[in-house]
Design an enzyme around this catalytic site. Structure first.
Site, short mmCIF file in Angstrom:
data_model
loop_
_atom_site.label_atom_id
_atom_site.label_comp_id
_atom_site.label_asym_id
_atom_site.label_seq_id
_atom_site.Cartn_x
_atom_site.Cartn_y
_atom_site.Cartn_z
N ASP A 105 0.05 -35.63 -5.51
CA ASP A 105 -1.38 -35.57 -5.21
C ASP A 105 -2.21 -36.55 -6.03
OD1 ASP A 105 -1.45 -33.82 -3.11
OD2 ASP A 105 -2.01 -32.06 -4.28
N HIS A 131 -4.62 -39.75 1.63
CA HIS A 131 -4.43 -39.65 0.19
C HIS A 131 -2.98 -39.87 -0.20
CE1 HIS A 131 -3.24 -35.46 1.18
NE2 HIS A 131 -2.51 -35.55 0.09
N ARG A 249 18.53 -17.46 4.12
CA ARG A 249 19.24 -16.26 4.56
C ARG A 249 18.52 -15.65 5.75
NH1 ARG A 249 22.33 -12.41 1.75
NH2 ARG A 249 22.20 -10.90 3.44
N ARG A 263 -0.81 -19.03 5.45
CA ARG A 263 -1.46 -20.32 5.67
C ARG A 263 -2.63 -20.17 6.65
NH1 ARG A 263 -1.83 -24.59 9.10
NH2 ARG A 263 -1.74 -26.69 8.18
N LYS A 352 -27.39 -25.17 9.07
CA LYS A 352 -27.26 -23.85 9.69
C LYS A 352 -26.25 -23.87 10.84
CE LYS A 352 -30.59 -22.42 7.03
NZ LYS A 352 -30.32 -21.56 5.87
#
Length: 435
Positions: A105, A131, A249, A263, A352
């Site tokens: 990162d 990035h 597994r 997520r 808004k």
């Protein structure tokens, strides 16, 4: 195991006390990387961008996340090494994978994904810059200006091969695209599983997500139902279609479904919270208005605009979240419009939210945000790209179909939304229905 000695019995190791993973012991080479201005820069970039303005606990930065990913990368590769010595994992492999986790990162800009996902596309429409590309550039710059190549050789790395390998681990070819040819140079095809640890393009299950799911949930105050400790213990490498692939597994399938549910929950409740997006729109507008008037000195004494700093890592090193305060506390007339937008954020006079809609015709005083909610692989169920093994035959990999797990799982794995915000912050105008 000999490989474990790279973590133990060395006086130059450093211990980090982390709220997520406990006491993390870092190899001396990793410490040398951490103790550079380019890595320390991550202390000043919020992990969740504008989300901190909505969730008071979300004050964590890319710095601690990167250390966590480096730690988990080491834990996973050591688990595989201990469980399957026939994989011939070397000390070099372990260090390279940890360095990639640590440095994945480095290229994030101010407010993380706001910079490459919202600001850069506004300045350079159609730009493919991300990035991850800057992470590779920053990694090269970090190694060069801190003279780390001799240190890397001293700790057993082979250059330039291992530098190529580390960069491929961070951002290599798209391995989800089926190709008969091996696309990587850093390691041979027999070690294909190493490319699934830090950034897994095959199914999205990697230690980067393991850390940020746990870390973000902790700081946001949102329950994380995924247990990465279990996944570490029930992981092994199997051959799948001629490639060595990380498999799980069979009884781990529900835990992995919980991972992708987590997520989705984090995106829905926090990352794409309506107020979070309103604030990130405002920050983006302020940055766009300020771009021509804020400069950073880079290599050769040249100066670069905020949007141009991505071209020069010396300038980019100086670009962090602090640019928000630089604009907010400025006195220049050139920054008046940008400053007013950020002042409105601090006074909670926000854009808004008018509607969540599919409409395409939008008033000029409004702005629309189109976003996608998915499980990480567009319309696909990511578990369809995972292979499993069972206790009786641990070397045989197989798929587990969704209907074999539960009939209550979703039928669709992505959806698109459009939110319409009014840029006018006068509450009377919005509530009066004049827009």
């Amino acid at each position: 195991m000999e490989e474990r000695r790279i973590f133990q019995g060395n006086d130059n190791c450093k211990v980090f006390n982390d709220p997520i993973h406990g006491h993390i012991e870092m190899h001396p080479l990793l410490v040398r990387i951490i103790d550079t201005p380019q890595f320390q820069r991550l202390r000043h970039i919020k992990q969740l961008g504008g989300t901190y303005f909505v969730f008071p606990g979300a004050s964590h930065n890319r710095f601690e996340h990167s250390i966590g990913v480096g730690h988990l990368a080491g834990r996973l590769i050591l688990e595989l090494n201990e469980r399957q010595p026939e994989l011939l994992i070397t000390r070099r492999d372990i260090l390279c994978v940890q360095i990639a986790g640590l440095c994945h990162d480095l290229g994030h800009g101010p407010f993380s994904h706001l910079f490459d996902g919202m600001f850069i596309p506004e300045i350079f429409p159609g730009s493919k810059w991300r990035h991850e590309k800057a992470s590779l550039d920053m990694f090269d710059y970090l190694v060069r200006v801190n003279n780390l190549k001799p240190v890397m050789v001293e700790h057993g790395l082979v250059l330039p091969d291992d530098l190529v390998f580390i960069k491929e681990l961070i951002y290599g070819p798209d391995s989800s695209v089926s190709s008969p040819q091996w696309q990587y140079e850093g390691r041979p095809v027999g070690k294909s599983f190493l490319y699934e640890i830090v950034s897994n393009k095959r199914n999205g299950i990697d230690v980067d997500k393991w850390d940020y799911f746990a870390r973000d949930s902790y700081h946001l105050g949102i329950q994380n139902n995924f247990d990465y400790h279990r996944s570490l213990k029930f992981t092994r490498v199997c051959e799948v279609e001629g490639r060595n692939q990380i498999c799980y597994r069979d009884k781990e399938v529900t835990n992995l479904y919980d991972m992708f549910q987590t997520r989705n929950c984090l995106h829905r409740r926090a990352y794409k919270h309506p107020v979070t997006k309103a604030i990130e729109l405002m920050i983006t507008d302020a940055f766009v208005k300020a771009d021509n008037h804020i400069h950073f000195e880079g290599s050769g004494g040249r100066t670069f605009k905020m949007s141009e700093a991505i071209e020069d890592m010396e300038a980019y090193t100086k670009l962090t979240d602090h640019v928000f305060e630089q604009i907010l506390h400025s006195t220049s007339d050139d920054l008046k419009d940008a400053r007013e937008i950020l002042q409105n954020i601090t006074k909670r006079r926000l854009y808004k939210l008018l509607e969540t809609t599919q409409a395409e015709s939008i008033s000029e005083v409004c702005v629309s945000v189109k976003f996608k909610m998915d499980w990480g692989m567009n319309d696909d169920n990511p578990i369809d790209h995972v292979r499993f093994f069972n206790k009786r035959n641990p070397n045989h990999a197989f798929q587990i179909q969704q209907h074999q797990v539960s009939s209550l799982l979703p039928d669709r794995f992505s959806e698109q939304w459009i939110r319409v915000y009014c840029k006018k912050t006068d509450a009377e105008i919005v509530e009066g229905g004049d827009v």
